[in-house]
Scaffold this active site. Structure first.
Site, PDB file in Angstrom:
ATOM      1  N   ASP A  39       1.028  -1.278  -0.326  1.00 41.79           N
ATOM      2  CA  ASP A  39      -0.071  -0.010  -0.210  1.00 41.79           C
ATOM      3  C   ASP A  39       1.140   1.222   0.132  1.00 41.79           C
ATOM      4  O   ASP A  39       1.976   1.067   0.499  1.00 41.79           O
ATOM      5  CB  ASP A  39      -1.198  -0.006   1.043  1.00 41.79           C
ATOM      6  CG  ASP A  39      -1.631   1.401   1.177  1.00 41.79           C
ATOM      7  OD1 ASP A  39      -3.478   0.456   0.918  1.00 41.79           O
ATOM      8  OD2 ASP A  39      -1.630   1.920   0.809  1.00 41.79           O
ATOM      9  N   ARG A 110     -14.379   3.809   9.495  1.00 35.18           N
ATOM     10  CA  ARG A 110     -14.432   2.549   9.039  1.00 35.18           C
ATOM     11  C   ARG A 110     -12.925   2.356   9.323  1.00 35.18           C
ATOM     12  O   ARG A 110     -12.221   1.774   9.500  1.00 35.18           O
ATOM     13  CB  ARG A 110     -14.138   3.250   7.121  1.00 35.18           C
ATOM     14  CG  ARG A 110     -13.149   2.789   6.591  1.00 35.18           C
ATOM     15  CD  ARG A 110     -12.315   3.691   5.157  1.00 35.18           C
ATOM     16  NE  ARG A 110     -12.199   2.892   4.816  1.00 35.18           N
ATOM     17  CZ  ARG A 110     -10.386   2.425   4.730  1.00 35.18           C
ATOM     18  NH1 ARG A 110      -9.682   3.089   5.838  1.00 35.18           N
ATOM     19  NH2 ARG A 110      -9.528   1.749   3.342  1.00 35.18           N
ATOM     20  N   ARG A 188     -19.270  15.261   5.489  1.00 34.16           N
ATOM     21  CA  ARG A 188     -19.562  14.193   6.398  1.00 34.16           C
ATOM     22  C   ARG A 188     -19.305  14.395   8.035  1.00 34.16           C
ATOM     23  O   ARG A 188     -17.884  15.438   7.639  1.00 34.16           O
ATOM     24  CB  ARG A 188     -18.213  13.033   5.946  1.00 34.16           C
ATOM     25  CG  ARG A 188     -18.335  12.695   4.185  1.00 34.16           C
ATOM     26  CD  ARG A 188     -17.804  11.768   3.928  1.00 34.16           C
ATOM     27  NE  ARG A 188     -18.455  10.362   4.591  1.00 34.16           N
ATOM     28  CZ  ARG A 188     -18.367   9.307   4.082  1.00 34.16           C
ATOM     29  NH1 ARG A 188     -19.145   9.199   3.342  1.00 34.16           N
ATOM     30  NH2 ARG A 188     -18.306   7.978   4.850  1.00 34.16           N
ATOM     31  N   ALA A 321     -18.510  -0.844  -0.454  1.00 31.75           N
ATOM     32  CA  ALA A 321     -17.473  -1.749   0.955  1.00 31.75           C
ATOM     33  C   ALA A 321     -17.727  -4.087   0.786  1.00 31.75           C
ATOM     34  O   ALA A 321     -16.903  -4.010   1.022  1.00 31.75           O
ATOM     35  CB  ALA A 321     -16.937  -1.672   1.885  1.00 31.75           C
TER      36      ALA A 321
HETATM   37  C1  LIG Z   1      -8.745   6.636   3.459  1.00 33.02           C
HETATM   38  C2  LIG Z   1      -9.284   6.377   2.880  1.00 33.02           C
HETATM   39  C3  LIG Z   1     -11.136   6.171   4.498  1.00 33.02           C
HETATM   40  C4  LIG Z   1     -12.680   6.603   3.934  1.00 33.02           C
HETATM   41  N1  LIG Z   1     -13.266   5.998   4.529  1.00 33.02           N
HETATM   42  C5  LIG Z   1     -14.301   5.685   3.851  1.00 33.02           C
HETATM   43  C6  LIG Z   1     -16.116   6.124   4.674  1.00 33.02           C
HETATM   44  O1  LIG Z   1     -15.495   6.674   5.877  1.00 33.02           O
HETATM   45  N2  LIG Z   1     -16.748   5.378   4.623  1.00 33.02           N
HETATM   46  C7  LIG Z   1     -16.873   4.834   3.566  1.00 33.02           C
HETATM   47  O2  LIG Z   1     -17.900   4.481   3.211  1.00 33.02           O
HETATM   48  N3  LIG Z   1     -16.340   4.967   2.696  1.00 33.02           N
HETATM   49  C8  LIG Z   1     -14.504   5.239   2.348  1.00 33.02           C
HETATM   50  N4  LIG Z   1     -13.378   4.800   2.138  1.00 33.02           N
HETATM   51  C9  LIG Z   1     -14.036   4.128   1.045  1.00 33.02           C
HETATM   52  C10 LIG Z   1     -13.922   2.735   1.202  1.00 33.02           C
HETATM   53  O3  LIG Z   1     -13.296   2.086   2.224  1.00 33.02           O
HETATM   54  C11 LIG Z   1     -14.052   1.993  -0.168  1.00 33.02           C
HETATM   55  O4  LIG Z   1     -14.720   2.925  -0.898  1.00 33.02           O
HETATM   56  C12 LIG Z   1     -14.430   0.346   0.022  1.00 33.02           C
HETATM   57  O5  LIG Z   1     -14.187   0.050   1.529  1.00 33.02           O
HETATM   58  C13 LIG Z   1     -13.873  -0.277  -1.244  1.00 33.02           C
HETATM   59  O6  LIG Z   1     -13.006  -0.378  -0.733  1.00 33.02           O
HETATM   60  P1  LIG Z   1     -11.610  -0.742  -1.746  1.00 33.02           P
HETATM   61  O7  LIG Z   1     -10.313  -1.988  -0.472  1.00 33.02           O
HETATM   62  O8  LIG Z   1     -11.526  -1.426  -2.931  1.00 33.02           O
HETATM   63  O9  LIG Z   1     -10.428   0.144  -1.229  1.00 33.02           O
HETATM   64  P2  LIG Z   1     -10.272   2.040  -0.811  1.00 33.02           P
HETATM   65  O10 LIG Z   1      -9.990   1.326   0.093  1.00 33.02           O
HETATM   66  O11 LIG Z   1     -10.418   2.848  -1.578  1.00 33.02           O
HETATM   67  O12 LIG Z   1      -8.226   1.146  -0.786  1.00 33.02           O
HETATM   68  C14 LIG Z   1      -7.885   1.394  -2.331  1.00 33.02           C
HETATM   69  C15 LIG Z   1      -6.606   1.196  -1.217  1.00 33.02           C
HETATM   70  O13 LIG Z   1      -4.804   1.659  -2.321  1.00 33.02           O
HETATM   71  C16 LIG Z   1      -4.663   1.750  -2.610  1.00 33.02           C
HETATM   72  N5  LIG Z   1      -3.127   2.536  -3.328  1.00 33.02           N
HETATM   73  C17 LIG Z   1      -3.644   3.270  -4.473  1.00 33.02           C
HETATM   74  N6  LIG Z   1      -3.185   3.294  -5.263  1.00 33.02           N
HETATM   75  C18 LIG Z   1      -1.950   2.611  -4.994  1.00 33.02           C
HETATM   76  C19 LIG Z   1      -0.747   2.268  -5.366  1.00 33.02           C
HETATM   77  N7  LIG Z   1      -0.380   3.365  -6.936  1.00 33.02           N
HETATM   78  N8  LIG Z   1       0.018   2.042  -4.813  1.00 33.02           N
HETATM   79  C20 LIG Z   1      -0.161   0.917  -3.544  1.00 33.02           C
HETATM   80  N9  LIG Z   1      -1.233   1.431  -2.961  1.00 33.02           N
HETATM   81  C21 LIG Z   1      -2.415   2.378  -4.037  1.00 33.02           C
HETATM   82  C22 LIG Z   1      -4.722   3.449  -1.218  1.00 33.02           C
HETATM   83  O14 LIG Z   1      -3.966   3.317  -0.503  1.00 33.02           O
HETATM   84  C23 LIG Z   1      -5.897   2.498   0.092  1.00 33.02           C
HETATM   85  O15 LIG Z   1      -5.246   1.802   1.076  1.00 33.02           O
HETATM   86  C24 LIG Z   1     -12.560   5.836   2.415  1.00 33.02           C
HETATM   87  C25 LIG Z   1     -11.287   5.108   1.869  1.00 33.02           C
HETATM   88  C26 LIG Z   1      -9.754   4.978   2.373  1.00 33.02           C
HETATM   89  C27 LIG Z   1      -9.097   4.571   0.992  1.00 33.02           C
END
Ligand SMILES: Cc1cc2nc3c(=O)[nH]c(=O)nc-3n(C[C@H](O)[C@H](O)[C@H](O)COP(=O)(O)OP(=O)(O)OC[C@H]3O[C@@H](n4cnc5c(N)ncnc54)[C@H](O)[C@@H]3O)c2cc1C
Length: 420
Positions: A39, A110, A188, A321
Site C-alpha cells: 500500500d 472505517r 461528513r 465495501a
Molecule cells: C483513507 C480512506 C478513507 C475512507 N473512508 C471511508 C468512509 O469513511 N466511509 C466509506 O463508506 N468509505 C470510505 N472509504 C472508501 C471505502 O473504504 C471503499 O469504498 C470500500 O471499502 C472499497 O474498498 P477498496 O479496498 O476497494 O478501496 P479503498 O478502501 O479505497 O483502498 C484502496 C487502497 O489502495 C491504496 N493504493 C491506491 N493506489 C495505490 C498505489 N498506486 N500503490 C499502492 N497502493 C495504492 C490506497 O492507499 C488504499 O489503501 C475510504 C477509503 C479510504 C482509502
C-alpha cells in the site's frame, strides 16, 4: 504429515490494503498462498468515518476467528432507522427484524473496523508493506508484477485493489479512465457528543443506553445521523447537489456554515447537529462515479481489479465495501479451484461470477438516492413507508463463498466454450 493447503506454492501480490485488498489477502493466505500486500500509505491511519457492511459481508467477518468479537464493541447497534421530513415530521421507522435470519450487519468507523481486519490479516501471516506505491503493472503468459520504487516484483497473479483512482485500470483498459461528477457531494463528520449534550435540541443523541439512527429527508438532500459507542460518538452525512469540479478525497476540509446553507429552512435540530461539529472534523467529499468498466481483468488474465478499482459505488447503495469484500473472497476461491497451473482461467472465472451481480447492486445506489431526493413530499407524508430502504434478499442474504464453489465448474465450462 498435514496435507498442503490448496494454494500452497501460489504467489500472490495484492495492491491496496483497503477492504478489497485485505479480504483477498486473508482469503488467499488462509488457503496457503504466499501473499504480499503493498500500500502506498506510509502508515495505517484512522482515516474516514462511518462505513456500512451488510449481512452479505458480515458473514465474511464472522468467518474470520475472533473478528466479530472485536467489531461488536465499536459498531452501531440500533433497532431501526427513523425517517423524518426536513421539517422534522415523523414518517416511519425501518426495523431490521424481517432480515434477522440473513445474518449480522456491521456499521462503524472505517478506521476502527479496518484496524481489526488489518490485525487479523497480520495474525495469519499476510505480509503487509506500507509506503510502497506502485507506479507500473506488467504481465506476460507466465507471471504478473508491479514496479515499486524502481524495483520489479513478480508473482503468479496480481490482485489490484487500489481504489477509485486505480492505476491498475490503465493496464486492464488500455486507457486512463477519468472520474465524472455525480452531481452530488457529501458533507461528513465523525465527532464526539460533548457539544451535542450541551444543547437541549440534541442532548438525546448522547444517550449512553441507546444508539440512534435518524434520517431527515428533503428535496435533493438527505441528512443521516448515527450514534454509537455508548453515546460518545456521532457520525453524520449530508448528501446534497453539487456541481463543483471533481476532486476525490477523503480529507478535503468542509465548512460548517456551508453545510448549514445546504439545509436552509430545515428543522432546527438539523442545524444544531451541524453547528455542534468541530470544523476540523468536517469533510467535504465530492461524490464521483465512473461508467461501468467493460472488463476488470488484464489481457493476459494475470491481473484482476477488485473492489472500487473495478466498480466504484454510490454510498446510497450501502454496498460498496461489502461488494469489495465479496470480490476478495470470490477471487481467492477461483484461484483455489483452478490451481497454480490455471491462473488465467481463475481470473476469467472471477470476473464472470462477479460482473453481473456487482452491476445490479451498483444500480441500487441510484434508485435508492432518487427514491429519497426526487420524492414528492406531499406523497411521502401520505405514504411514509415509501421512504424505507429496499432490503433485497438477493443482495443481503447472499453467501459469496458458497455461491463461488457452486458455480465455478459451470462458469469455467462456459468460458471454455466461448473460447473454443
Ligand atoms: C483513507 C480512506 C478513507 C475512507 N473512508 C471511508 C468512509 O469513511 N466511509 C466509506 O463508506 N468509505 C470510505 N472509504 C472508501 C471505502 O473504504 C471503499 O469504498 C470500500 O471499502 C472499497 O474498498 P477498496 O479496498 O476497494 O478501496 P479503498 O478502501 O479505497 O483502498 C484502496 C487502497 O489502495 C491504496 N493504493 C491506491 N493506489 C495505490 C498505489 N498506486 N500503490 C499502492 N497502493 C495504492 C490506497 O492507499 C488504499 O489503501 C475510504 C477509503 C479510504 C482509502
Amino acid at each position: 504429515m498435514a496435507k498442503p493447503l490448496p494454494l500452497s506454492g501460489l504467489e500472490v501480490i495484492i495492491i491496496g490494503a483497503g477492504f478489497a485488498g485485505l479480504t483477498a489477502a486473508i482469503e488467499c493466505r488462509k488457503r496457503g498462498a504466499s501473499v504480499t500486500l503493498f500500500d502506498s500509505a506510509a502508515s495505517r491511519r484512522q482515516l474516514g468515518d462511518i462505513i456500512s457492511f451488510g449481512s452479505n459481508s458480515g458473514r465474511i467477518f464472522r468467518s474470520w476467528p475472533g473478528v466479530e468479537e472485536k467489531l461488536d464493541p465499536v459498531c452501531h447497534h440500533s433497532d431501526g432507522l427513523v425517517f423524518r421530513t426536513y421539517d422534522d415530521e415523523y414518517l416511519c421507522t425501518q426495523t431490521w427484524d424481517a432480515e434477522a435470519d440473513w445474518g449480522k450487519r456491521f456499521n462503524g468507523h472505517r478506521g476502527e473496523i479496518h484496524e481489526v481486519v488489518w490485525d487479523h490479516a497480520l495474525s495469519i501471516g499476510v505480509d503487509i508493506r506500507l509506503g510502497r506505491k506502485v507506479t507500473e503493472y506488467f504481465e506476460d503468459e507466465r507471471e504478473a508484477g508491479v514496479i515499486i520504487d524502481g524495483e520489479r516484483l513478480t508473482a503468479d497473479v496480481v490482485l489490484a485493489g487500489d481504489g477509485v483512482r486505480s492505476l491498475a485500470r490503465t493496464i486492464v483498459l488500455g486507457f486512463e479512465d477519468k472520474p465524472k461528477s455525480s452531481g452530488y457531494a457529501v458533507y461528513r463528520s465523525w465527532m464526539g457528543t460533548d457539544k451535542l449534550k450541551e444543547n437541549p435540541l440534541t442532548a438525546w443523541l448522547a444517550d449512553p443506553n441507546i444508539d440512534h439512527h435518524v434520517g431527515w429527508l428533503g428535496p435533493d438532500v438527505h441528512f443521516l445521523v448515527a450514534t454509537l459507542q455508548n453515546g460518545t460518538a456521532c457520525s453524520w452525512v449530508l448528501t446534497h447537489k453539487d456541481d463543483a469540479d471533481v476532486e476525490e478525497s477523503w480529507s478535503a476540509p468542509g465548512y460548517v456554515e456551508e453545510a448549514v446553507k445546504a439545509v436552509e429552512g430545515w428543522a432546527p435540530v438539523v442545524h444544531a447537529i451541524i453547528r455542534a461539529t468541530p470544523e476540523e472534523k468536517l469533510v467535504d467529499w465530492k461524490l464521483v462515479f465512473r461508467d461501468p468498466l467493460p472488463t476488470w481483468i488484464s489481457p493476459k488474465r494475470r491481473i484482476a481489479l477488485i473492489g472500487d478499482a473495478a466498480h466504484p459505488f454510490l454510498p446510497t447503495s450501502i454496498q460498496g465495501a461489502s461488494q469489495s469484500m465479496e470480490d476478495g473472497v470470490t477471487a481467492a476461491i477461483c484461484l483455489e479451484l483452478a490451481g497454480k497451473a490455471n491462473v488465467p482461467e481463475a481470473i476469467r472465472a472471477y470476473e464472470k461470477i462477479r460482473y453481473e451481480r456487482v452491476h445490479a447492486v451498483q444500480q441500487t445506489g441510484v434508485t435508492n438516492r432518487d427514491n429519497w431526493h426526487k420524492a414528492d413530499f406531499d406523497f411521502v407524508r401520505k405514504n411514509p413507508e415509501s421512504v424505507k430502504l429496499p432490503r433485497q434478499d438477493w443482495v443481503l442474504n447472499f453467501d459469496c463463498a458458497a455461491h463461488t464453489y457452486e458455480v465455478f465448474d459451470k462458469t469455467v465450462a462456459e468460458l471454455r466454450k466461448e473460447s473454443s
